[in-house]
Write a protein that holds these residues in place. Sequence first.
Motif, PDB file in Angstrom:
ATOM      1  N   SER A 103      21.019   7.762 -53.216  1.00  0.00           N
ATOM      2  CA  SER A 103      20.295   6.800 -52.573  1.00  0.00           C
ATOM      3  C   SER A 103      20.782   5.748 -51.593  1.00  0.00           C
ATOM      4  CB  SER A 103      19.659   5.828 -53.554  1.00  0.00           C
ATOM      5  OG  SER A 103      18.657   6.427 -54.366  1.00  0.00           O
ATOM      6  N   LYS A 104      20.461   5.537 -50.475  1.00  0.00           N
ATOM      7  CA  LYS A 104      20.949   4.386 -49.637  1.00  0.00           C
ATOM      8  C   LYS A 104      21.079   3.154 -50.195  1.00  0.00           C
ATOM      9  CE  LYS A 104      19.241   6.877 -45.493  1.00  0.00           C
ATOM     10  NZ  LYS A 104      18.551   6.685 -44.132  1.00  0.00           N
ATOM     11  N   ALA A 105      22.112   2.323 -49.404  1.00  0.00           N
ATOM     12  CA  ALA A 105      22.348   0.913 -50.172  1.00  0.00           C
ATOM     13  C   ALA A 105      21.130   0.058 -50.092  1.00  0.00           C
ATOM     14  CB  ALA A 105      23.236   0.302 -49.053  1.00  0.00           C
ATOM     15  N   LEU A 106      21.071  -0.504 -51.432  1.00  0.00           N
ATOM     16  CA  LEU A 106      19.673  -1.556 -51.609  1.00  0.00           C
ATOM     17  C   LEU A 106      20.230  -2.956 -51.460  1.00  0.00           C
ATOM     18  CD1 LEU A 106      17.239  -1.909 -52.994  1.00  0.00           C
ATOM     19  CD2 LEU A 106      18.246  -2.111 -55.394  1.00  0.00           C
ATOM     20  N   ILE A 107      21.320  -3.461 -51.844  1.00  0.00           N
ATOM     21  CA  ILE A 107      21.733  -4.819 -51.066  1.00  0.00           C
ATOM     22  C   ILE A 107      21.658  -4.819 -49.753  1.00  0.00           C
ATOM     23  CG2 ILE A 107      23.262  -6.708 -51.309  1.00  0.00           C
ATOM     24  CD1 ILE A 107      24.288  -5.394 -54.147  1.00  0.00           C
ATOM     25  N   GLU A 108      21.052  -5.881 -49.254  1.00  0.00           N
ATOM     26  CA  GLU A 108      20.750  -6.405 -47.774  1.00  0.00           C
ATOM     27  C   GLU A 108      22.148  -6.572 -47.032  1.00  0.00           C
ATOM     28  OE1 GLU A 108      17.111  -7.065 -50.253  1.00  0.00           O
ATOM     29  OE2 GLU A 108      19.160  -7.861 -50.201  1.00  0.00           O
ATOM     30  N   ILE A 128      34.673  -2.313 -60.466  1.00  0.00           N
ATOM     31  CA  ILE A 128      35.233  -1.045 -61.022  1.00  0.00           C
ATOM     32  C   ILE A 128      34.098  -0.615 -62.040  1.00  0.00           C
ATOM     33  CG2 ILE A 128      37.060  -0.247 -62.566  1.00  0.00           C
ATOM     34  CD1 ILE A 128      38.620  -2.701 -61.545  1.00  0.00           C
ATOM     35  N   GLY A 129      33.710   0.635 -61.850  1.00  0.00           N
ATOM     36  CA  GLY A 129      32.763   1.448 -62.668  1.00  0.00           C
ATOM     37  C   GLY A 129      31.566   1.890 -62.064  1.00  0.00           C
ATOM     38  N   LYS A 130      30.444   1.720 -62.464  1.00  0.00           N
ATOM     39  CA  LYS A 130      29.172   2.232 -62.298  1.00  0.00           C
ATOM     40  C   LYS A 130      28.471   1.437 -61.126  1.00  0.00           C
ATOM     41  CE  LYS A 130      24.535   3.137 -64.004  1.00  0.00           C
ATOM     42  NZ  LYS A 130      23.661   3.169 -65.251  1.00  0.00           N
ATOM     43  N   TRP A 131      28.285   1.894 -60.006  1.00  0.00           N
ATOM     44  CA  TRP A 131      27.568   1.059 -58.934  1.00  0.00           C
ATOM     45  C   TRP A 131      26.130   1.073 -59.144  1.00  0.00           C
ATOM     46  CZ3 TRP A 131      28.525  -2.766 -56.172  1.00  0.00           C
ATOM     47  CH2 TRP A 131      27.798  -3.369 -55.119  1.00  0.00           C
ATOM     48  N   HIS A 132      25.467   2.082 -58.956  1.00  0.00           N
ATOM     49  CA  HIS A 132      24.288   2.352 -58.952  1.00  0.00           C
ATOM     50  C   HIS A 132      23.185   1.382 -58.027  1.00  0.00           C
ATOM     51  CE1 HIS A 132      20.785   4.256 -61.947  1.00  0.00           C
ATOM     52  NE2 HIS A 132      20.713   4.709 -60.751  1.00  0.00           N
ATOM     53  N   LEU A 133      23.714   1.262 -57.026  1.00  0.00           N
ATOM     54  CA  LEU A 133      23.148   0.357 -56.019  1.00  0.00           C
ATOM     55  C   LEU A 133      23.024   0.884 -54.755  1.00  0.00           C
ATOM     56  CD1 LEU A 133      24.391  -3.378 -57.176  1.00  0.00           C
ATOM     57  CD2 LEU A 133      21.895  -2.738 -57.104  1.00  0.00           C
ATOM     58  N   PHE A 177      31.507   5.124 -59.208  1.00  0.00           N
ATOM     59  CA  PHE A 177      30.894   6.348 -58.987  1.00  0.00           C
ATOM     60  C   PHE A 177      29.419   5.833 -58.432  1.00  0.00           C
ATOM     61  CE2 PHE A 177      31.086   5.541 -63.406  1.00  0.00           C
ATOM     62  CZ  PHE A 177      29.846   5.700 -63.671  1.00  0.00           C
ATOM     63  N   SER A 178      28.662   6.542 -57.831  1.00  0.00           N
ATOM     64  CA  SER A 178      27.362   5.944 -57.228  1.00  0.00           C
ATOM     65  C   SER A 178      26.429   5.860 -57.888  1.00  0.00           C
ATOM     66  CB  SER A 178      27.027   7.107 -56.228  1.00  0.00           C
ATOM     67  OG  SER A 178      26.681   8.440 -56.702  1.00  0.00           O
ATOM     68  N   GLY A 179      25.849   6.633 -59.106  1.00  0.00           N
ATOM     69  CA  GLY A 179      24.756   6.560 -59.936  1.00  0.00           C
ATOM     70  C   GLY A 179      25.095   6.260 -61.327  1.00  0.00           C
ATOM     71  N   SER A 180      24.341   6.813 -62.172  1.00  0.00           N
ATOM     72  CA  SER A 180      24.502   6.731 -63.592  1.00  0.00           C
ATOM     73  C   SER A 180      25.614   7.953 -63.819  1.00  0.00           C
ATOM     74  CB  SER A 180      23.377   6.763 -64.358  1.00  0.00           C
ATOM     75  OG  SER A 180      22.730   5.681 -64.428  1.00  0.00           O
ATOM     76  N   LEU A 181      26.223   7.928 -64.959  1.00  0.00           N
ATOM     77  CA  LEU A 181      27.115   9.013 -65.408  1.00  0.00           C
ATOM     78  C   LEU A 181      26.184  10.441 -65.569  1.00  0.00           C
ATOM     79  CD1 LEU A 181      30.294   9.625 -65.841  1.00  0.00           C
ATOM     80  CD2 LEU A 181      29.942   8.977 -68.051  1.00  0.00           C
ATOM     81  N   ASP A 182      25.178  10.404 -65.487  1.00  0.00           N
ATOM     82  CA  ASP A 182      24.255  11.554 -65.838  1.00  0.00           C
ATOM     83  C   ASP A 182      23.557  12.002 -64.489  1.00  0.00           C
ATOM     84  OD1 ASP A 182      22.157   9.855 -65.653  1.00  0.00           O
ATOM     85  OD2 ASP A 182      21.719   9.957 -67.735  1.00  0.00           O
ATOM     86  N   MET A 183      24.128  11.377 -63.674  1.00  0.00           N
ATOM     87  CA  MET A 183      23.438  11.565 -61.994  1.00  0.00           C
ATOM     88  C   MET A 183      24.644  12.193 -61.206  1.00  0.00           C
ATOM     89  SD  MET A 183      21.121   8.235 -61.297  1.00  0.00           S
ATOM     90  CE  MET A 183      19.891   7.832 -62.291  1.00  0.00           C
ATOM     91  N   ALA A 184      24.144  13.102 -60.292  1.00  0.00           N
ATOM     92  CA  ALA A 184      24.985  13.804 -59.393  1.00  0.00           C
ATOM     93  C   ALA A 184      25.056  12.974 -58.270  1.00  0.00           C
ATOM     94  CB  ALA A 184      24.794  15.152 -59.178  1.00  0.00           C
ATOM     95  N   PRO A 185      26.135  12.925 -57.337  1.00  0.00           N
ATOM     96  CA  PRO A 185      27.328  13.493 -57.314  1.00  0.00           C
ATOM     97  C   PRO A 185      28.507  12.865 -58.530  1.00  0.00           C
ATOM     98  CG  PRO A 185      27.326  12.577 -55.651  1.00  0.00           C
ATOM     99  CD  PRO A 185      26.080  12.238 -55.958  1.00  0.00           C
ATOM    100  N   TYR A 186      29.262  13.739 -59.028  1.00  0.00           N
ATOM    101  CA  TYR A 186      30.216  13.165 -59.809  1.00  0.00           C
ATOM    102  C   TYR A 186      31.569  13.028 -59.088  1.00  0.00           C
ATOM    103  CZ  TYR A 186      26.391  14.426 -62.966  1.00  0.00           C
ATOM    104  OH  TYR A 186      25.109  14.720 -63.303  1.00  0.00           O
TER     105      TYR A 186
END
Length: 514
Positions: A103-108, A128-133, A177-186
């Motif tokens: 997904s593209k960046a959510l925060i304006e 540091i860690g899971k971004w998912h934004l 990393f970009s999403g959750s640990l169960d979401m590609a890409p890793y």
Amino acid sequence: MKRIVIFLIAAVLFGSCNSTQKENTAPNIVVILADDMGCGDVSGFNENSKINTPNIDQLVNAGVSFTDAHTSSAVCTPTRYSILTGRYNWRSTLKNGVLSGFSKALIEPDRLTLPGFLQEQGYSTAFIGKWHLGWDWAVAEEDSLDRGSLEARPKVDFSKPIQNGPNTRGFNYTFGFSGSLDMAPYVWVENDTPTMVPTKYTVNTKKQAWWRRGLTSDDFVHERVLPDVTDKTIAFIDRSAKDNQPFFIYMALPAPHTPILPSPEFQGKSGLDNPYGDFVMMVDDVVGKVKKALEENGVAENTIIIFTSDNGCSPQADFEQLATKGHDPSYVFRGHKADIFEGGHRVPFVVSWPDKIKQGKSDQLVCTTDIYATVADILKTQFPDEAAEDSYSFMSELGLDSDLEPRPGIVHHSINGSFAYREGNYKAIFCPGSGGWSAPKPNSEEVKNLPPVQLYDLSTDIAEENNIQQDHPEIIEQYRNKLSEIVRNGRSTAGAPQKNTGPESWGQLEWMNK
């Protein structure tokens, strides 16, 4: 505010000089955000917990624990947006659900985030860690699916930097990393650049340990992600403690979210015959390692640690199996992750600051959006009127002097975009069911026969079993009006009205007074 205080870890405020940061009197801040950890999973918050969490309990015993703390949403992406912006998640373009790994960046781009605000106050900031934004990969070829789909697989040039990543949203150093640990890409991304170009695919279909098939870098090992996040955090503490500059760390853990992958030394340790309990204990151990790093660097006394979770426990933990062992991740609350019920968004929340605050407990209503205003209050500075529109300071609950009023009410939000409003003892839910994954599920036959609104008196019915909406239509209308005003004004705090991002009206506002 009262003198009494979830599951994030933070460190802040003005403190005394220490042996390492000799000229720094502003507190360091460490926010540790667990992923899908329930309020009942922390023994310091649940007297009946069957999981031992001694390191988090030490924070509870030394700091202020909040018994009525909530995330802004019952799922992860929205909550993460709100923590970093101090703004309700549904004011963004994401009105329901979560983002994908592409997904593209959510925060304006023009929004002043909490780390950006702290940079202005002289802080060195780290994610540091899971971004998912969301961030913008260098996409060479689009997929037939929308990038927001969890099944989308656009072709990405991983040799190029990302755009609109965390380094552009207020962080000096980033590793995640970009999403959750169960979401590609890793793929690890450090300071907006992938650390390695992925050349292989991995997948895991095992119960609780599963992750979706996707491109995986050789240096990205799912079983090692939580230890790698810990190591990078400790390394940042080691570097930063040598400087006179205060630091802020947003440590976004990937655990105990799926894939549930406790390291060998934790496997079976909980005695629950369930890897979820073991993974929670591993998260607790991470908290202990961060505390130890702060202590060994001589900065623990003047560091604010906030520990909380991004939402309630996921059903992936296997509630039925845990119940056979006498453990309930949701404690006494109804529902779990994704739900509008308390189990979806009520979380452990504890704040520790050895230099300044003493042990206590608070029943003050707080939200994870409130970290922003509290930090500003501690630093005795202000943010612009168009920032942190839904953030209230809970500084006085820490036993510290503050002129700011406590949070009077709160908006809850579920995975399908349903709303609830809570003030005092009453909670009005403007949908007929859970709004999430527990029964009564949205669009189910059961829901079709239920009233369109729910009202619970949490002082006598904390489990939300008795819908009293017929007895108090005046409260329903009062709360409908208050919530409508909060939506329309673009803010819930005092100040000039602001604009919500995206459309002024959307499908989940059918309940709203026009």
